[in-house]
Design a protein around this motif. Structure first.
Motif, PDB file in Angstrom:
ATOM      1  N   VAL A 275      81.547  42.840 112.318  1.00  0.00           N
ATOM      2  CA  VAL A 275      80.812  43.870 111.577  1.00  0.00           C
ATOM      3  C   VAL A 275      81.363  43.929 110.157  1.00  0.00           C
ATOM      4  CG1 VAL A 275      80.262  46.334 111.479  1.00  0.00           C
ATOM      5  CG2 VAL A 275      80.454  45.181 113.701  1.00  0.00           C
ATOM      6  N   GLN A 276      80.467  44.047 109.175  1.00  0.00           N
ATOM      7  CA  GLN A 276      80.939  44.083 107.795  1.00  0.00           C
ATOM      8  C   GLN A 276      81.859  45.281 107.564  1.00  0.00           C
ATOM      9  OE1 GLN A 276      78.045  45.017 104.678  1.00  0.00           O
ATOM     10  NE2 GLN A 276      76.482  45.345 106.246  1.00  0.00           N
ATOM     11  N   ALA A 277      82.826  45.090 106.673  1.00  0.00           N
ATOM     12  CA  ALA A 277      83.933  46.024 106.514  1.00  0.00           C
ATOM     13  C   ALA A 277      83.487  47.389 106.007  1.00  0.00           C
ATOM     14  CB  ALA A 277      84.973  45.426 105.569  1.00  0.00           C
ATOM     15  N   TYR A 278      84.253  48.414 106.391  1.00  0.00           N
ATOM     16  CA  TYR A 278      84.054  49.778 105.936  1.00  0.00           C
ATOM     17  C   TYR A 278      85.120  50.130 104.889  1.00  0.00           C
ATOM     18  CZ  TYR A 278      81.637  50.276 110.519  1.00  0.00           C
ATOM     19  OH  TYR A 278      80.834  50.130 111.614  1.00  0.00           O
ATOM     20  N   CYS A 279      84.837  51.181 104.116  1.00  0.00           N
ATOM     21  CA  CYS A 279      85.835  51.748 103.208  1.00  0.00           C
ATOM     22  C   CYS A 279      85.399  53.166 102.868  1.00  0.00           C
ATOM     23  CB  CYS A 279      85.987  50.907 101.935  1.00  0.00           C
ATOM     24  SG  CYS A 279      84.570  50.996 100.792  1.00  0.00           S
ATOM     25  N   PHE A 280      86.175  53.842 102.048  1.00  0.00           N
ATOM     26  CA  PHE A 280      85.782  55.136 101.505  1.00  0.00           C
ATOM     27  C   PHE A 280      85.379  54.944 100.042  1.00  0.00           C
ATOM     28  CE2 PHE A 280      88.482  56.349 105.033  1.00  0.00           C
ATOM     29  CZ  PHE A 280      87.801  57.427 105.591  1.00  0.00           C
ATOM     30  N   ARG A 281      84.302  55.602  99.644  1.00  0.00           N
ATOM     31  CA  ARG A 281      83.899  55.600  98.244  1.00  0.00           C
ATOM     32  C   ARG A 281      84.631  56.770  97.569  1.00  0.00           C
ATOM     33  NH1 ARG A 281      79.357  51.713  97.541  1.00  0.00           N
ATOM     34  NH2 ARG A 281      79.159  52.554  95.442  1.00  0.00           N
ATOM     35  N   MET A 282      85.746  56.470  96.930  1.00  0.00           N
ATOM     36  CA  MET A 282      86.587  57.506  96.347  1.00  0.00           C
ATOM     37  C   MET A 282      85.964  58.077  95.079  1.00  0.00           C
ATOM     38  SD  MET A 282      90.309  55.635  96.687  1.00  0.00           S
ATOM     39  CE  MET A 282      89.725  54.240  95.698  1.00  0.00           C
ATOM     40  N   CYS A 283      86.158  59.367  94.879  1.00  0.00           N
ATOM     41  CA  CYS A 283      85.773  60.022  93.630  1.00  0.00           C
ATOM     42  C   CYS A 283      87.053  60.281  92.848  1.00  0.00           C
ATOM     43  CB  CYS A 283      85.025  61.318  93.909  1.00  0.00           C
ATOM     44  SG  CYS A 283      84.376  62.097  92.400  1.00  0.00           S
ATOM     45  N   LEU A 284      87.269  59.487  91.809  1.00  0.00           N
ATOM     46  CA  LEU A 284      88.490  59.572  91.010  1.00  0.00           C
ATOM     47  C   LEU A 284      88.188  60.204  89.655  1.00  0.00           C
ATOM     48  CD1 LEU A 284      89.924  55.978  91.666  1.00  0.00           C
ATOM     49  CD2 LEU A 284      90.144  58.044  93.079  1.00  0.00           C
ATOM     50  N   THR A 285      89.240  60.676  88.988  1.00  0.00           N
ATOM     51  CA  THR A 285      89.098  61.209  87.644  1.00  0.00           C
ATOM     52  C   THR A 285      90.343  60.892  86.827  1.00  0.00           C
ATOM     53  OG1 THR A 285      88.673  63.198  86.322  1.00  0.00           O
ATOM     54  CG2 THR A 285      90.062  63.459  88.277  1.00  0.00           C
ATOM     55  N   ASN A 286      90.156  60.804  85.516  1.00  0.00           N
ATOM     56  CA  ASN A 286      91.289  60.635  84.600  1.00  0.00           C
ATOM     57  C   ASN A 286      91.511  61.876  83.750  1.00  0.00           C
ATOM     58  OD1 ASN A 286      89.079  60.473  82.946  1.00  0.00           O
ATOM     59  ND2 ASN A 286      89.580  58.483  82.054  1.00  0.00           N
ATOM     60  N   VAL A 287      90.902  62.994  84.141  1.00  0.00           N
ATOM     61  CA  VAL A 287      91.118  64.273  83.469  1.00  0.00           C
ATOM     62  C   VAL A 287      92.352  64.924  84.077  1.00  0.00           C
ATOM     63  CG1 VAL A 287      90.149  66.550  82.967  1.00  0.00           C
ATOM     64  CG2 VAL A 287      88.661  64.531  82.989  1.00  0.00           C
ATOM     65  N   ALA A 288      93.392  65.077  83.276  1.00  0.00           N
ATOM     66  CA  ALA A 288      94.689  65.513  83.811  1.00  0.00           C
ATOM     67  C   ALA A 288      94.599  66.832  84.577  1.00  0.00           C
ATOM     68  CB  ALA A 288      95.703  65.628  82.669  1.00  0.00           C
ATOM     69  N   GLU A 289      93.836  67.789  84.052  1.00  0.00           N
ATOM     70  CA  GLU A 289      93.762  69.106  84.702  1.00  0.00           C
ATOM     71  C   GLU A 289      93.037  69.060  86.038  1.00  0.00           C
ATOM     72  OE1 GLU A 289      91.957  69.847  80.664  1.00  0.00           O
ATOM     73  OE2 GLU A 289      92.899  68.040  81.508  1.00  0.00           O
ATOM     74  N   ASN A 290      92.267  68.007  86.253  1.00  0.00           N
ATOM     75  CA  ASN A 290      91.469  67.924  87.484  1.00  0.00           C
ATOM     76  C   ASN A 290      91.921  66.772  88.374  1.00  0.00           C
ATOM     77  OD1 ASN A 290      89.315  68.913  89.106  1.00  0.00           O
ATOM     78  ND2 ASN A 290      87.987  67.259  88.398  1.00  0.00           N
ATOM     79  N   ARG A 291      93.087  66.230  88.113  1.00  0.00           N
ATOM     80  CA  ARG A 291      93.541  65.011  88.789  1.00  0.00           C
ATOM     81  C   ARG A 291      94.663  65.317  89.773  1.00  0.00           C
ATOM     82  NH1 ARG A 291      95.515  61.317  84.450  1.00  0.00           N
ATOM     83  NH2 ARG A 291      97.477  62.440  84.727  1.00  0.00           N
ATOM     84  N   VAL A 292      94.542  64.732  90.974  1.00  0.00           N
ATOM     85  CA  VAL A 292      95.571  64.846  92.008  1.00  0.00           C
ATOM     86  C   VAL A 292      96.176  63.463  92.225  1.00  0.00           C
ATOM     87  CG1 VAL A 292      96.031  65.421  94.426  1.00  0.00           C
ATOM     88  CG2 VAL A 292      94.343  66.740  93.123  1.00  0.00           C
ATOM     89  N   PRO A 293      97.509  63.322  92.171  1.00  0.00           N
ATOM     90  CA  PRO A 293      98.114  61.999  92.379  1.00  0.00           C
ATOM     91  C   PRO A 293      97.735  61.419  93.740  1.00  0.00           C
ATOM     92  CG  PRO A 293      99.732  63.562  91.531  1.00  0.00           C
ATOM     93  CD  PRO A 293      98.512  64.352  91.892  1.00  0.00           C
ATOM     94  N   PHE A 294      97.695  60.102  93.817  1.00  0.00           N
ATOM     95  CA  PHE A 294      97.371  59.458  95.084  1.00  0.00           C
ATOM     96  C   PHE A 294      98.444  59.794  96.116  1.00  0.00           C
ATOM     97  CE2 PHE A 294      95.327  56.597  91.923  1.00  0.00           C
ATOM     98  CZ  PHE A 294      94.017  56.816  92.327  1.00  0.00           C
ATOM     99  N   PRO A 295      98.046  60.321  97.268  1.00  0.00           N
ATOM    100  CA  PRO A 295      99.033  60.763  98.256  1.00  0.00           C
ATOM    101  C   PRO A 295      99.668  59.596  99.002  1.00  0.00           C
ATOM    102  CG  PRO A 295      96.830  61.012  99.144  1.00  0.00           C
ATOM    103  CD  PRO A 295      96.659  60.568  97.703  1.00  0.00           C
ATOM    104  N   ARG A 296     100.865  59.814  99.480  1.00  0.00           N
ATOM    105  CA  ARG A 296     101.554  58.855 100.341  1.00  0.00           C
ATOM    106  C   ARG A 296     101.248  59.222 101.778  1.00  0.00           C
ATOM    107  NH1 ARG A 296     106.289  57.644 103.225  1.00  0.00           N
ATOM    108  NH2 ARG A 296     107.382  55.730 102.581  1.00  0.00           N
ATOM    109  N   PRO A 297     100.446  58.403 102.488  1.00  0.00           N
ATOM    110  CA  PRO A 297     100.091  58.772 103.870  1.00  0.00           C
ATOM    111  C   PRO A 297     101.317  58.794 104.771  1.00  0.00           C
ATOM    112  CG  PRO A 297      99.359  56.540 103.370  1.00  0.00           C
ATOM    113  CD  PRO A 297      99.852  57.121 102.076  1.00  0.00           C
ATOM    114  N   ASN A 298     101.246  59.608 105.804  1.00  0.00           N
ATOM    115  CA  ASN A 298     102.381  59.738 106.725  1.00  0.00           C
ATOM    116  C   ASN A 298     102.751  58.416 107.374  1.00  0.00           C
ATOM    117  OD1 ASN A 298     102.591  62.500 106.222  1.00  0.00           O
ATOM    118  ND2 ASN A 298     101.157  63.020 107.858  1.00  0.00           N
ATOM    119  N   ASN A 299     101.765  57.574 107.626  1.00  0.00           N
ATOM    120  CA  ASN A 299     102.018  56.287 108.295  1.00  0.00           C
ATOM    121  C   ASN A 299     102.134  55.135 107.300  1.00  0.00           C
ATOM    122  OD1 ASN A 299     101.838  57.504 110.871  1.00  0.00           O
ATOM    123  ND2 ASN A 299      99.616  57.357 110.826  1.00  0.00           N
ATOM    124  N   TYR A 300     102.532  55.433 106.088  1.00  0.00           N
ATOM    125  CA  TYR A 300     102.590  54.413 105.037  1.00  0.00           C
ATOM    126  C   TYR A 300     103.581  53.311 105.382  1.00  0.00           C
ATOM    127  CZ  TYR A 300     103.411  52.282 100.457  1.00  0.00           C
ATOM    128  OH  TYR A 300     103.544  51.398  99.413  1.00  0.00           O
TER     129      TYR A 300
END
Length: 561
Positions: A275-300
């Motif tokens: 089956v063709q691969a899945y992913c998430f379509r991320m909504c990113l921003t470069n506006v500092a006030e509205n930006r959250v750093p990429f999280p480190r998943p628990n199972n990283y």
């Protein structure tokens, strides 16, 4: 309280517990809160039928509100009806000054896929933020007084009751697909399965296929195993040198790096289960006030990205995702490159999996993609200039706020596909054969993502399955692809997991087309109901006139009769 009285009360409680649930009755039952599901429910209601939208998901709109804001539209002239109304409402939203919080409207790059993203001439807009799309879907169900039941999961083993070749009722339970909570029963004259998974279709005993058909099954060129076919830029051929797949380079005994299959290349054109691969379509921003750093998943586990680290030992300095602009300095970010956000090879069992197993697969995809972004932003094996680019971006703080800013919908590109009254194939899309009884049009490139990463005969890593073939203009979609064979079910329509080969589905699977097919499925359901016939016996000419009256485009130059 006397003993006899207590016994009577206990007996009454037991009777209440085993008494069948009171069924709720509707003309049309739509299962699935995707864009197709919402549109189908709205169309049924506008045609004056009672309808319920039964949604496993809390959020309506599927991928259209789940991050895919840079619409895969193709030729926009063939997108009509309620689908076009959706994109008109998006346009209306962005006409207000209040809509532009993080960006000046004049500075928005008004570029879509080859055409304007915001078209003032036809008052449509084709790029948008996820929360705006979700609000449009909510407005549609509110304004049309649609009865929506959320967190309702089909009892797949025993919850579909059929009688005389028709679905009589479905039973659902609450609980996010986990432990069975409160049950509900919905009876209907007509049913529409608008899920990405096709659970209602499968539970009703309708035939379906998972994986890729062999090229000779339907006489297609691009179906089946596509070893050696390198389309787009999502393969290792874009690098100047081959990448060794082994932990110790040149030593097959040292085992393969993670996320490389040990399966042999196989025979070109052969069918398989992949089956063709899945992913998430991320909504990113470069506006500092509205930006959250990429999280480190628990199972990283940084070792999961050892292959990507090896790629960065070459001169290649690309990213693992491509970002298309949507308003307010945000993105719709999708897979890119030889090792991207597509989680290749980790979804083969998703289509038929239990709810529990699907949750596990989704969780693994979250861990993989969040881990990938954290790796790119922080691991010293990633070149400094790449890390610097990545860290200009982060998750948008005002999107998916109830899910830690991560999309609530996995991009389920393909699961089951019905084998129905008519199977759409490459031949219809490329106009080698005529398509009977058009109920809508598609036009997007035949686009199927990679299904595996393997070791070539010369000992290097390669991806396989990514296909990009132009349809050379719009094509028609047959009514027969929405309906099962007569001997399997007479009152079910399937606008998402429709009857199509893997290859043809690579183009049909676009969100505007799902909306088009949702509207057409509801129109057919209503006409079958009013005529008292099976969905296989709907009078096409009568249906065609209604579709055109409601704005659907059935040919390249439709006109109302």
């Amino acid at each position: 309280m006397r003993f006899a009285t207590r016994c009577l009360l206990v007996a009454g409680l037991l009777v209440a517990m085993i008494r069948p649930l009171a069924a709720e009755e509707f003309d049309v039952v739509v299962y699935g809160g995707t864009s197709a599901g919402v549109i189908a429910a709205v169309q049924a209601k506008r045609l004056r039928k009672s309808v319920v939208l039964v949604s496993p998901d809390v959020h309506l709109g599927g991928l259209s509100s789940g991050g895919l804001g840079f619409t895969d539209s193709g030729d926009k002239s063939v997108i009509g009806g309620l689908a076009r109304e959706f994109y008109h409402r998006i346009w209306q939203h962005y006409q207000t000054e209040q809509a532009w919080r993080w960006q000046e409207r004049a500075k928005f790059g008004n570029v879509g896929q080859g055409t304007p993203a915001m078209d003032s001439k036809d008052r449509t807009m084709w790029t948008f933020e996820p929360h705006v799309a979700e609000q449009v879907f909510e407005d549609l169900v509110r304004e049309n007084a649609i009865d929506v039941r959320r967190d309702q999961w089909l009892e797949r083993a025993r919850g579909v009751i059929t009688d005389g070749g028709r679905i009589a009722s479905i039973t659902t339970h609450t609980g996010n697909g986990t432990e069975r909570g409160q049950e509900s029963v919905f009876t209907g004259k007509m049913f529409i399965d608008a899920t990405y998974e096709g659970d209602l279709m499968a539970s009703a005993g309708v035939s379906y296929h998972v994986g890729r058909e062999a090229t000779n099954q339907y006489g297609e060129k691009w179906n089946g195993n596509q070893v050696g076919a390198l389309h787009h830029d999502h393969h290792f051929g874009i690098l100047k040198h081959g990448i060794d797949p082994y932990v110790v380079p040149g030593d097959p005994k040292s085992r393969l790096l993670p996320r490389i299959s040990a399966d042999p290349p196989g025979e070109f054109g052969a069918g398989d289960h992949r089956v063709q691969a899945y992913c998430f379509r991320m909504c990113l921003t470069n506006v500092a006030e509205n930006r959250v750093p990429f999280p480190r998943p628990n199972n990283y586990d940084p070792n999961e990205y050892a292959l990507l680290a090896r790629i960065y030992e070459t001169p290649w300095r690309g990213l693992s995702f491509h970002s298309a602009p949507v308003p307010n300095n945000k993105t719709d970010s999708n897979n890119y490159g030889p090792f991207g956000t597509d989680n290749i090879g980790y979804n083969y069992d998703y289509p038929d999996a239990s709810y529990k197993r699907r949750r596990e697969i989704i969780a693994e995809h979250v861990d993989f993609q969040q881990g990938l972004m954290y790796f790119l932003a922080n691991d010293e094996r990633v070149p400094a200039e790449v890390r610097a680019k990545i860290n200009e971006w982060g998750l948008a703080k005002d999107e998916f706020v109830d899910n830690e800013y991560w999309p609530h919908q996995l991009y389920i590109r393909e699961t089951r596909r019905m084998v129905g009254a008519f199977v759409m194939t490459e031949n219809e899309l490329l106009k080698r054969r005529q398509t009977p009884q058009s109920i809508g049009m598609g036009s997007y490139t035949i686009d199927s993502h990679n299904v595996r990463r393997y070791v070539t005969e010369d000992g290097f890593v390669q991806n396989e399955g990514d296909i990009g073939v132009s349809t050379e203009g719009p094509y028609q979609i047959a009514y027969g692809s929405l309906i099962p064979n007569r001997d399997e079910c007479k009152n079910l329509l399937v606008p998402v997991c429709l009857s199509s080969s893997h290859l043809a589905y690579g183009s049909i699977r676009m969100e505007p087309v799902f909306m088009i097919l949702g509207q057409s499925a509801a129109t057919a359901a209503v006409q079958a109901l009013e005529s008292g016939v099976a969905v296989q016996d709907v009078e096409y000419e009568h249906m065609r006139k209604q579709l055109i009256q409601d704005g659907q485009v059935l040919t390249a130059a439709s006109e109302v009769d």
